[in-house]
Design a protein around this motif. Sequence first.
Motif, PDB file in Angstrom:
ATOM      1  N   TYR A   1      27.704  27.650  25.944  1.00 38.39           N
ATOM      2  CA  TYR A   1      28.298  28.942  26.216  1.00 38.39           C
ATOM      3  C   TYR A   1      28.094  29.333  27.671  1.00 38.39           C
ATOM      4  O   TYR A   1      27.022  29.120  28.232  1.00 38.39           O
ATOM      5  CB  TYR A   1      27.650  30.030  25.359  1.00 38.39           C
ATOM      6  CG  TYR A   1      27.759  29.830  23.869  1.00 38.39           C
ATOM      7  CD1 TYR A   1      28.817  30.386  23.161  1.00 38.39           C
ATOM      8  CD2 TYR A   1      26.799  29.103  23.174  1.00 38.39           C
ATOM      9  CE1 TYR A   1      28.911  30.215  21.795  1.00 38.39           C
ATOM     10  CE2 TYR A   1      26.888  28.927  21.804  1.00 38.39           C
ATOM     11  CZ  TYR A   1      27.945  29.488  21.118  1.00 38.39           C
ATOM     12  OH  TYR A   1      28.040  29.324  19.759  1.00 38.39           O
ATOM     13  N   CYS A   2      29.111  29.916  28.260  1.00 33.20           N
ATOM     14  CA  CYS A   2      28.917  30.560  29.542  1.00 33.20           C
ATOM     15  C   CYS A   2      28.764  32.049  29.312  1.00 33.20           C
ATOM     16  O   CYS A   2      29.248  32.601  28.323  1.00 33.20           O
ATOM     17  CB  CYS A   2      30.062  30.269  30.522  1.00 33.20           C
ATOM     18  SG  CYS A   2      31.689  30.847  30.024  1.00 33.20           S
TER      19      CYS A   2
ATOM     20  N   LEU B   1      29.869  14.913  31.666  1.00 30.96           N
ATOM     21  CA  LEU B   1      30.915  15.869  31.361  1.00 30.96           C
ATOM     22  C   LEU B   1      30.833  17.011  32.359  1.00 30.96           C
ATOM     23  O   LEU B   1      29.755  17.317  32.859  1.00 30.96           O
ATOM     24  CB  LEU B   1      30.772  16.446  29.956  1.00 30.96           C
ATOM     25  CG  LEU B   1      31.147  15.587  28.755  1.00 30.96           C
ATOM     26  CD1 LEU B   1      30.755  16.313  27.467  1.00 30.96           C
ATOM     27  CD2 LEU B   1      32.640  15.282  28.755  1.00 30.96           C
ATOM     28  N   ARG B   2      31.957  17.636  32.622  1.00 30.22           N
ATOM     29  CA  ARG B   2      31.958  18.854  33.408  1.00 30.22           C
ATOM     30  C   ARG B   2      32.578  19.971  32.592  1.00 30.22           C
ATOM     31  O   ARG B   2      33.740  19.890  32.190  1.00 30.22           O
ATOM     32  CB  ARG B   2      32.720  18.701  34.723  1.00 30.22           C
ATOM     33  CG  ARG B   2      32.526  19.929  35.630  1.00 30.22           C
ATOM     34  CD  ARG B   2      33.194  19.803  36.975  1.00 30.22           C
ATOM     35  NE  ARG B   2      34.620  20.067  36.916  1.00 30.22           N
ATOM     36  CZ  ARG B   2      35.354  20.463  37.949  1.00 30.22           C
ATOM     37  NH1 ARG B   2      34.782  20.645  39.140  1.00 30.22           N
ATOM     38  NH2 ARG B   2      36.651  20.662  37.810  1.00 30.22           N
ATOM     39  N   LEU B   3      31.807  20.992  32.357  1.00 32.59           N
ATOM     40  CA  LEU B   3      32.280  22.161  31.644  1.00 32.59           C
ATOM     41  C   LEU B   3      32.821  23.188  32.625  1.00 32.59           C
ATOM     42  O   LEU B   3      32.287  23.346  33.727  1.00 32.59           O
ATOM     43  CB  LEU B   3      31.160  22.793  30.820  1.00 32.59           C
ATOM     44  CG  LEU B   3      30.419  21.882  29.840  1.00 32.59           C
ATOM     45  CD1 LEU B   3      29.395  22.696  29.052  1.00 32.59           C
ATOM     46  CD2 LEU B   3      31.395  21.181  28.910  1.00 32.59           C
ATOM     47  N   SER B   4      33.863  23.875  32.214  1.00 35.06           N
ATOM     48  CA  SER B   4      34.435  24.938  33.019  1.00 35.06           C
ATOM     49  C   SER B   4      34.365  26.242  32.258  1.00 35.06           C
ATOM     50  O   SER B   4      34.441  26.263  31.033  1.00 35.06           O
ATOM     51  CB  SER B   4      35.896  24.636  33.376  1.00 35.06           C
ATOM     52  OG  SER B   4      35.997  23.483  34.177  1.00 35.06           O
ATOM     53  N   CYS B   5      34.241  27.309  32.996  1.00 37.01           N
ATOM     54  CA  CYS B   5      34.204  28.639  32.416  1.00 37.01           C
ATOM     55  C   CYS B   5      35.198  29.508  33.164  1.00 37.01           C
ATOM     56  O   CYS B   5      34.907  29.983  34.265  1.00 37.01           O
ATOM     57  CB  CYS B   5      32.795  29.225  32.506  1.00 37.01           C
ATOM     58  SG  CYS B   5      32.635  30.908  31.872  1.00 37.01           S
TER      59      CYS B   5
ATOM     60  N   GLY C   1      31.401  33.637  26.293  1.00 33.32           N
ATOM     61  CA  GLY C   1      32.544  32.902  25.805  1.00 33.32           C
ATOM     62  C   GLY C   1      32.329  32.470  24.369  1.00 33.32           C
ATOM     63  O   GLY C   1      31.283  32.715  23.768  1.00 33.32           O
ATOM     64  N   GLN C   2      33.327  31.806  23.811  1.00 34.90           N
ATOM     65  CA  GLN C   2      33.261  31.363  22.424  1.00 34.90           C
ATOM     66  C   GLN C   2      32.563  30.024  22.256  1.00 34.90           C
ATOM     67  O   GLN C   2      32.234  29.629  21.139  1.00 34.90           O
ATOM     68  CB  GLN C   2      34.669  31.281  21.834  1.00 34.90           C
ATOM     69  CG  GLN C   2      35.347  32.634  21.685  1.00 34.90           C
ATOM     70  CD  GLN C   2      34.588  33.550  20.761  1.00 34.90           C
ATOM     71  OE1 GLN C   2      33.939  34.499  21.198  1.00 34.90           O
ATOM     72  NE2 GLN C   2      34.636  33.285  19.463  1.00 34.90           N
TER      73      GLN C   2
ATOM     74  N   VAL D   1      36.057  31.926  28.907  1.00 39.90           N
ATOM     75  CA  VAL D   1      36.594  30.849  28.088  1.00 39.90           C
ATOM     76  C   VAL D   1      36.053  29.525  28.589  1.00 39.90           C
ATOM     77  O   VAL D   1      36.344  29.120  29.714  1.00 39.90           O
ATOM     78  CB  VAL D   1      38.131  30.827  28.108  1.00 39.90           C
ATOM     79  CG1 VAL D   1      38.642  29.701  27.209  1.00 39.90           C
ATOM     80  CG2 VAL D   1      38.702  32.162  27.657  1.00 39.90           C
ATOM     81  N   GLU D   2      35.280  28.843  27.747  1.00 43.90           N
ATOM     82  CA  GLU D   2      34.726  27.546  28.104  1.00 43.90           C
ATOM     83  C   GLU D   2      35.697  26.427  27.754  1.00 43.90           C
ATOM     84  O   GLU D   2      36.458  26.526  26.797  1.00 43.90           O
ATOM     85  CB  GLU D   2      33.402  27.286  27.385  1.00 43.90           C
ATOM     86  CG  GLU D   2      32.327  28.340  27.623  1.00 43.90           C
ATOM     87  CD  GLU D   2      32.333  29.419  26.570  1.00 43.90           C
ATOM     88  OE1 GLU D   2      31.290  30.082  26.407  1.00 43.90           O
ATOM     89  OE2 GLU D   2      33.369  29.607  25.895  1.00 43.90           O
ATOM     90  N   SER D   3      35.613  25.350  28.506  1.00 39.93           N
ATOM     91  CA  SER D   3      36.386  24.156  28.218  1.00 39.93           C
ATOM     92  C   SER D   3      35.658  22.954  28.795  1.00 39.93           C
ATOM     93  O   SER D   3      34.751  23.096  29.603  1.00 39.93           O
ATOM     94  CB  SER D   3      37.802  24.244  28.786  1.00 39.93           C
ATOM     95  OG  SER D   3      37.777  24.349  30.198  1.00 39.93           O
ATOM     96  N   GLY D   4      36.059  21.770  28.378  1.00 36.23           N
ATOM     97  CA  GLY D   4      35.505  20.550  28.930  1.00 36.23           C
ATOM     98  C   GLY D   4      34.529  19.821  28.041  1.00 36.23           C
ATOM     99  O   GLY D   4      34.047  18.747  28.407  1.00 36.23           O
ATOM    100  N   GLY D   5      34.223  20.374  26.889  1.00 38.11           N
ATOM    101  CA  GLY D   5      33.325  19.702  25.972  1.00 38.11           C
ATOM    102  C   GLY D   5      33.981  18.496  25.331  1.00 38.11           C
ATOM    103  O   GLY D   5      35.178  18.266  25.463  1.00 38.11           O
TER     104      GLY D   5
END
Length: 122
Positions: free
Chosen positions: A95-96, A18-22, A113-114, A5-9
């Motif tokens: 995507y991760c 930006l920092r994206l998390s997976c 991820g989505q 699950v990706e987040s941070g966009g």
Amino acid sequence: QVQLVESGGGLVQAGGSLRLSCGTVGRTFSRSAMGWFRQAPGKEREFVATIMWSGGSRFYADSVKGRFTISRDNAKNTGYLQMNNLKPEDTAVYYCAGGNIYSTSPRDYAYWGQGTQVTVSS
């Protein structure tokens, strides 16, 4: 099954960060390679960065080298993509992915991820 699950966009101005998390769910994911890919509308999915399970090996696309940093925290089952000095051409869904092969090809990753949208304004 392994779920990512990706987040941070979000929306940022050129030059911003930006920092994206997976976040990951899976008993064996910590032993897998992890990659970040991106895809813009009408474009093919392209490689961004990859990291081995140990964190000791990293590789970046030339387009992001020096600006992006990939990392992972296996204890938290979480991967990260720190993106600095963002450019409009970085705009894409990010995507991760996880897999058994340390690779720059999306075809070598079995778990995805989505995606999370990153938009960089000029």
